[in-house]
Motif scaffolding. Sequence first.
Motif, PDB file in Angstrom:
ATOM      1  N   UNK A 140      66.835  29.033  72.277  1.00  0.00           N
ATOM      2  CA  UNK A 140      66.618  28.567  70.911  1.00  0.00           C
ATOM      3  C   UNK A 140      66.721  29.724  69.918  1.00  0.00           C
ATOM      4  N   UNK A 141      66.005  30.808  70.202  1.00  0.00           N
ATOM      5  CA  UNK A 141      66.011  31.952  69.285  1.00  0.00           C
ATOM      6  C   UNK A 141      67.378  32.619  69.210  1.00  0.00           C
ATOM      7  N   UNK A 142      68.049  32.725  70.336  1.00  0.00           N
ATOM      8  CA  UNK A 142      69.392  33.313  70.345  1.00  0.00           C
ATOM      9  C   UNK A 142      70.367  32.502  69.511  1.00  0.00           C
ATOM     10  N   UNK A 143      70.303  31.177  69.658  1.00  0.00           N
ATOM     11  CA  UNK A 143      71.190  30.306  68.887  1.00  0.00           C
ATOM     12  C   UNK A 143      70.853  30.361  67.402  1.00  0.00           C
ATOM     13  N   UNK A 144      69.564  30.406  67.083  1.00  0.00           N
ATOM     14  CA  UNK A 144      69.160  30.482  65.676  1.00  0.00           C
ATOM     15  C   UNK A 144      69.673  31.772  65.044  1.00  0.00           C
ATOM     16  N   UNK A 145      69.508  32.878  65.735  1.00  0.00           N
ATOM     17  CA  UNK A 145      69.963  34.165  65.198  1.00  0.00           C
ATOM     18  C   UNK A 145      71.475  34.206  65.037  1.00  0.00           C
ATOM     19  N   UNK A 146      72.198  33.668  66.022  1.00  0.00           N
ATOM     20  CA  UNK A 146      73.661  33.663  65.946  1.00  0.00           C
ATOM     21  C   UNK A 146      74.140  32.788  64.786  1.00  0.00           C
ATOM     22  N   UNK A 147      73.531  31.609  64.633  1.00  0.00           N
ATOM     23  CA  UNK A 147      73.926  30.700  63.557  1.00  0.00           C
ATOM     24  C   UNK A 147      73.593  31.311  62.195  1.00  0.00           C
ATOM     25  N   UNK A 148      72.430  31.924  62.082  1.00  0.00           N
ATOM     26  CA  UNK A 148      72.043  32.564  60.820  1.00  0.00           C
ATOM     27  C   UNK A 148      73.014  33.691  60.466  1.00  0.00           C
ATOM     28  N   UNK A 149      73.439  34.431  61.467  1.00  0.00           N
ATOM     29  CA  UNK A 149      74.403  35.516  61.236  1.00  0.00           C
ATOM     30  C   UNK A 149      75.726  34.942  60.712  1.00  0.00           C
ATOM     31  N   UNK A 150      76.174  33.824  61.295  1.00  0.00           N
ATOM     32  CA  UNK A 150      77.402  33.188  60.817  1.00  0.00           C
ATOM     33  C   UNK A 150      77.258  32.726  59.368  1.00  0.00           C
ATOM     34  N   UNK A 206      82.446  30.663  58.496  1.00  0.00           N
ATOM     35  CA  UNK A 206      82.094  29.305  58.069  1.00  0.00           C
ATOM     36  C   UNK A 206      82.663  28.272  59.036  1.00  0.00           C
ATOM     37  N   UNK A 207      83.870  28.503  59.502  1.00  0.00           N
ATOM     38  CA  UNK A 207      84.508  27.585  60.440  1.00  0.00           C
ATOM     39  C   UNK A 207      83.757  27.545  61.776  1.00  0.00           C
ATOM     40  N   UNK A 208      83.384  28.695  62.273  1.00  0.00           N
ATOM     41  CA  UNK A 208      82.632  28.752  63.537  1.00  0.00           C
ATOM     42  C   UNK A 208      81.260  28.117  63.354  1.00  0.00           C
ATOM     43  N   UNK A 209      80.608  28.375  62.236  1.00  0.00           N
ATOM     44  CA  UNK A 209      79.291  27.786  61.972  1.00  0.00           C
ATOM     45  C   UNK A 209      79.379  26.263  61.958  1.00  0.00           C
ATOM     46  N   UNK A 210      80.404  25.725  61.299  1.00  0.00           N
ATOM     47  CA  UNK A 210      80.593  24.262  61.271  1.00  0.00           C
ATOM     48  C   UNK A 210      80.862  23.722  62.669  1.00  0.00           C
ATOM     49  N   UNK A 211      81.680  24.420  63.437  1.00  0.00           N
ATOM     50  CA  UNK A 211      82.016  23.974  64.793  1.00  0.00           C
ATOM     51  C   UNK A 211      80.777  23.932  65.681  1.00  0.00           C
TER      52      UNK A 211
END
Length: 129
Positions: free
Chosen positions: A86-96, A113-118
Motif C-alpha cells: 500500500x505504502x509503496x504504491x501510494x509513494x509511486x503514484x504521488x511521485x507520478x 500523467x499517462x502512467x498515473x492514469x494507467x
Amino acid sequence: MKPLRSSLLVLAVLCAAPALAMPLDTGERAKAFATCLGRYAAAAEHAVRTGGDAETSAARREMFADLLDAVTPGSGVAPSRLSSYRLGAKNAQARLFRMSYSTQDVVRARMAASVARREITMCDQLILG
C-alpha cells in the motif's frame, strides 16, 4: 460507508471476480487491493491539492480498504507486507502526480500523467469491469 452496504459491495465485487479480471488467488487479490488502496490514497490527496475530484478518489480509496479488510484474513499475506504494498504504491503514484504537475519537461510531465492514469485505470478495472 454503512456496514451492511459496505459488506454487500464487497460481496458483490468478490462474487463477480472472474468477470472483472480479478486475480483468483486470495493472496494476489489482497496484494492488488492494497496496491489500489495506496494509489487511490495518493489520488485523493492530489485531487485536494489541485482542485480535482477528491470525493470520487476518497470513495474508491474506502472501497479498496473495505475489500482489503475482507480478504486479508484468508489471504496468507502478512498485514505488514500488505501495508508495504500500500505504502509503496501510494509513494509511486504521488511521485507520478508530482512529476506530471511540477516538472518543466513537458514530455516527462505527459509521460508521468499517462502512467498515473494507467495505474488508476487498472484499479478501476478491478471494480468496474
